[in-house]
Design a protein around this motif. Sequence first.
Motif, mmCIF file in Angstrom:
data_model
loop_
_atom_site.group_PDB
_atom_site.id
_atom_site.type_symbol
_atom_site.label_atom_id
_atom_site.label_comp_id
_atom_site.label_asym_id
_atom_site.label_seq_id
_atom_site.Cartn_x
_atom_site.Cartn_y
_atom_site.Cartn_z
ATOM 1 N N VAL A 141 -114.403 90.431 64.638
ATOM 2 C CA VAL A 141 -113.013 90.510 65.197
ATOM 3 C C VAL A 141 -112.983 89.983 66.401
ATOM 4 O O VAL A 141 -112.219 89.214 67.247
ATOM 5 N N ARG A 142 -114.157 90.746 67.225
ATOM 6 C CA ARG A 142 -114.387 90.478 68.896
ATOM 7 C C ARG A 142 -114.697 88.831 68.996
ATOM 8 O O ARG A 142 -114.111 88.364 69.964
ATOM 9 N N TRP A 143 -115.376 88.392 68.149
ATOM 10 C CA TRP A 143 -115.997 87.029 68.493
ATOM 11 C C TRP A 143 -114.822 86.134 67.988
ATOM 12 O O TRP A 143 -114.606 85.052 68.783
ATOM 13 N N ARG A 144 -113.963 86.502 66.964
ATOM 14 C CA ARG A 144 -112.946 85.759 66.704
ATOM 15 C C ARG A 144 -112.101 85.688 68.025
ATOM 16 O O ARG A 144 -111.330 84.557 68.340
ATOM 17 N N GLU A 145 -111.611 86.710 68.307
ATOM 18 C CA GLU A 145 -110.723 86.740 69.499
ATOM 19 C C GLU A 145 -111.315 85.989 70.948
ATOM 20 O O GLU A 145 -110.699 85.334 71.437
ATOM 21 N N ALA A 146 -112.738 86.229 71.109
ATOM 22 C CA ALA A 146 -113.278 85.268 72.233
ATOM 23 C C ALA A 146 -113.118 83.860 72.185
ATOM 24 O O ALA A 146 -112.830 83.320 72.979
ATOM 25 N N ILE A 147 -113.386 83.333 70.781
ATOM 26 C CA ILE A 147 -113.371 81.913 70.496
ATOM 27 C C ILE A 147 -111.831 81.453 70.698
ATOM 28 O O ILE A 147 -111.858 80.250 71.218
#
Length: 171
Positions: free
Chosen positions: A48-54
């Motif tokens: 989830v965090r990486w999806r948000e960062a991208i």
Amino acid sequence: MIHDRVTGGRVIRTALPAEAETVTALHQRARATYYPDGVPDDGADWLVRWREAIARPDGHVLCLVEGGRMIGLASFRTPPDGPADTVKLFQFHVDPEHWRGGVGTALHQACVEEWQADARRTAVLDVHVDNVRAQAFYARLGWVPDPDNPPADGDHHLFLRFTVPGGERGE
């Protein structure tokens, strides 16, 4: 923003939303190397965090791809409540199978070029105290202890600062 930068057989580009699982897996492989007793459960849902960062319009996630495989990544943006001319490198990882092959140096150079294009003067990061290998890497590239953010007793991270070339003159 960097969309594609080709260096030899390597491409450095912006990570795509569909690559969040690949980014997460690379992050986990790299992160596991500096926890001798195994990666602690920090309660974070890294996918989830990486999806948000991208997806962040105010952030950047660069990846280095070689032979069709993602082997390096960097995530950065203006830190919360930070000055507009400062960027924080939140994540920087190279697949452990590709250490000492120039991947990190090439990816760092792409970050610096992006920071220069974005008129950043200073970059900051924090690195885990047990990650001596990463600390040596950053030192070789010119990162120094952040005088504005010394570690407190018991901190698990060291805070480093980098003067973006050209940025100190406002160029």
